[in-house]
Design an enzyme around this catalytic site. Structure first.
Site, short mmCIF file in Angstrom:
data_model
loop_
_atom_site.label_atom_id
_atom_site.label_comp_id
_atom_site.label_asym_id
_atom_site.label_seq_id
_atom_site.Cartn_x
_atom_site.Cartn_y
_atom_site.Cartn_z
CB CYS A 160 -0.97 -8.22 -16.15
SG CYS A 160 -0.64 -9.93 -15.77
CG HIS A 219 -2.00 -0.78 1.27
ND1 HIS A 219 -2.84 -0.91 -0.04
CD2 HIS A 219 -2.72 -1.54 2.02
CE1 HIS A 219 -3.78 -1.77 0.35
NE2 HIS A 219 -3.81 -2.01 1.45
C1 PEP Z 1 2.34 -11.96 -11.77
O1 PEP Z 1 2.80 -12.92 -10.99
O2 PEP Z 1 2.93 -10.87 -11.83
C2 PEP Z 1 0.78 -11.65 -11.58
C3 PEP Z 1 0.12 -10.66 -12.26
O3 PEP Z 1 -0.13 -12.66 -10.92
P1 PEP Z 1 -0.32 -12.88 -9.39
O4 PEP Z 1 0.31 -11.31 -8.75
O5 PEP Z 1 -1.84 -12.66 -9.16
O6 PEP Z 1 0.29 -13.94 -8.99
#
Ligand code: PEP
Ligand code: MG
Length: 538
Positions: A469, A185
């Site tokens: 992502c 955060h």
């Molecule tokens: C990642 O691993 O970068 C991802 C987007 O998935 P999560 O953070 O949900 O594991």
């Protein structure tokens, strides 16, 4: 010169700042479990009053802060006002425990469900803080932060919660925390407010109060200094000069997130984490329940592509009903797509629900799988998805093994989405839950940037689109680097969208490529970031 003069950590934001340290007092302590002497009825009343007090306090704070922090605080409040919490606490009150013990026991059973998960795991510390706020009220302990009226101030803390950062006034020009990581955060809010910060700084709490200090988030370095000296690159606001050099999408986990995202400039959803629906229950959600949720997300999402990720459970997101059992190294075990080999119903039902949601909403879905490690898995997944009438299929790039065989995915998948959080974890062999190795998970690590460069090259040759992502996408300067490497879309939490667009629309593609080349020559995260910054046109 004393050894303690410099402190290193993970830099958040792109600025250098100077101020006087303000070391936050330690948090109140929770007393041990105790039985009630007042009786269940009186304890229930005490608990209800204490919760009402904390709710009021938070509402007041939310009413005085910026929109992003207020949104986070309201999500925070929703947890405290959840009737299930009081129901759970009442069970303990009726067993004879006092109010403070009952609320902690109730919160504990909620946190056990969420613990370990990187996204929902953030909520564990939220719940712990809320519980502590209620306990502080019940035990008469003061938990307030009275910042000096004049600055500039650098706030030093073990960790900061949204409720604490909401109290920041303009005198706060920098932040240093001992805990936290690039996704905490503190990092999100400081990025949002253009406050340079250092997180995961070991020894932060040894920094003296009321001392001058320079915080350089580009170098990931804080140095005690009585004078501001030459602060070099200041936090910059970027001016948009044209179209962004990459699409900016949003990461969501619920219908509410999709609603909030629609209020931003995000171009669709780059990652819908479907875990939440599965995590908060004792058996898998039905086809109907899933269809309803996915349809609602599609209806609320901002215009653009909507990418659903199939269930990413296992490892640190345990779901007892999956029957995975105990594993020695769960992050290397049955997680993500690997669950399919245990129970085929889970993925089949999910894909049926997504196909139905596509029909009901009249909006196409794109679907991707987490934790794909081999071409065989990608082929099996893509074939299954297409057999459900879903046209656009992708896989996440989270394991080093899939990075090196992307050429073989030609004609199999339409896109890959790089999950930099897990890719860093597996590339560097560094547990993403362990703040002791947080420095290896810095998204500016040259090995990560080079790996992404190679992914882009191989994917382009195979005619596969590339997105990112993971949390790396939310760092606006790094977003330019990624776009310059060939990443076509970046997906991030809603609050990060606007600033990312400011950055991505402030350069041409050729300029982004030059920034990326500069970053690629860095030998460590700080150098990569500094070189990228130096190559960034004004
Ligand atoms: C990642 O691993 O970068 C991802 C987007 O998935 P999560 O953070 O949900 O594991
Ligand atoms: Mg992941």
């Amino acid at each position: 010169m004393s050894e303690l003069k410099s402190f290193t950590g993970i830099g958040v934001g792109d600025g250098v700042t100077w101020g006087q340290t303000y070391v936050l007092a330690p948090r109140p302590t929770a007393p041990g479990d105790a039985k009630s002497v007042l009786g269940a009825q009186a304890e229930t009343k005490r608990l209800q009053e204490a919760i009402a007090f904390v709710v009021e306090q938070m509402k007041l704070t939310a009413s005085k802060t910026d929109e992003t922090t207020a949104q986070i605080l309201h999500a925070f409040l929703a947890m405290l006002e959840d009737p299930a919490l009081l129901e759970e606490a009442t069970l303990h009150l009726n067993e004879g425990w006092d109010a403070q013990t009952s609320i902690q026991k109730a919160m504990n059973s909620f946190t056990e469900l969420l613990a370990g998960d990187d996204v929902f795991g953030e909520r564990v510390s939220d719940l712990e803080e809320l519980s502590l706020r209620v306990v502080a009220k019940l035990t008469g302990q003061d938990w307030s932060m009275s910042l000096p009226a004049t600055g500039p101030i650098i706030v030093i803390a073990q960790d900061l919660s949204p409720a604490e950062t909401a109290l920041f006034t303009d005198v706060v020009v920098g932040v240093i925390t001992e805990r936290g990581g690039p996704t905490s955060h503190t990092a999100i809010i400081c990025r949002q407010r253009n406050i340079p910060a250092l997180v995961a700084v070991s020894g932060a709490m040894e920094i003296p109060n009321n001392a001058g200090i320079i915080v350089d988030s580009n170098k990931g370095l804080a140095t005690l200094a009585n004078e501001p000296a030459n602060l070099g690159n200041q936090v910059t606001k970027r001016t948009r000069i044209g179209a962004p050099v990459a699409l900016v999408k949003g990461n969501v986990g619920s219908v509410q997130d999709a609603i909030n995202l629609a209020a931003t400039e995000a171009n669709g959803i780059g990652l819908m984490r479907t875990e939440l629906l599965f995590l908060s229950r004792s058996s898998a959600p039905t086809l109907e329940e899933q269809t309803e949720l996915y349809t609602a997300v599609l209806k609320e999402a901002p215009a653009g592509e909507v990418i659903f990720r199939t269930l990413d459970a296992g490892s640190d997101k345990p779901l007892p009903y999956l029957g995975i059992g105990k594993e020695e190294n769960p992050s290397l075990g049955v997680r993500g797509y690997r669950i399919h080999s245990l129970d085929q119903n889970i993925l089949n039902t999910q894909l049926s629900a997504l196909a139905l949601a596509q029909d009901k909403s009249g909006r196409p879905v794109s679907v991707m799988a987490p934790m794909i490690a081999t071409v065989e898995e990608a082929v099996a997944f893509a074939t299954l998805v297409r057999s459900h009438g879903i046209k656009t299929v992708g896989v996440m790039v989270e394991t080093p093994s899939i990075c090196v065989v992307l050429d073989q995915l030609k004609g199999i998948v339409d896109f890959v989405s790089i999950g930099t959080n897990d890719l860093s974890q597996y590339l560097f062999a560094a547990d993403r839950q362990n703040s002791g190795v947080a420095a290896l998970l810095n998204p500016w690590q040259p090995a990560l940037i080079k790996t992404i460069a190679r992914i882009c090259e191989d994917a382009r040759a195979a005619n596969i689109k590339v997105g990112v992502c993971g949390e790396a996408a939310a760092d606006p300067l790094l977003a330019i680097v990624l776009a310059g490497l060939g990443v076509e879309s970046l997906s991030m939490a809603g609050p990060a969208v606007s600033k990312a667009l400011d950055y991505l629309a402030s350069v041409t593609l050729d300029q982004a490529k030059a920034v990326a080349q500069a970053a690629l020559s860095g030998k460590n995260p700080a150098e990569a970031k500094e070189l990228a910054l130096a190559a960034l046109p004004n």
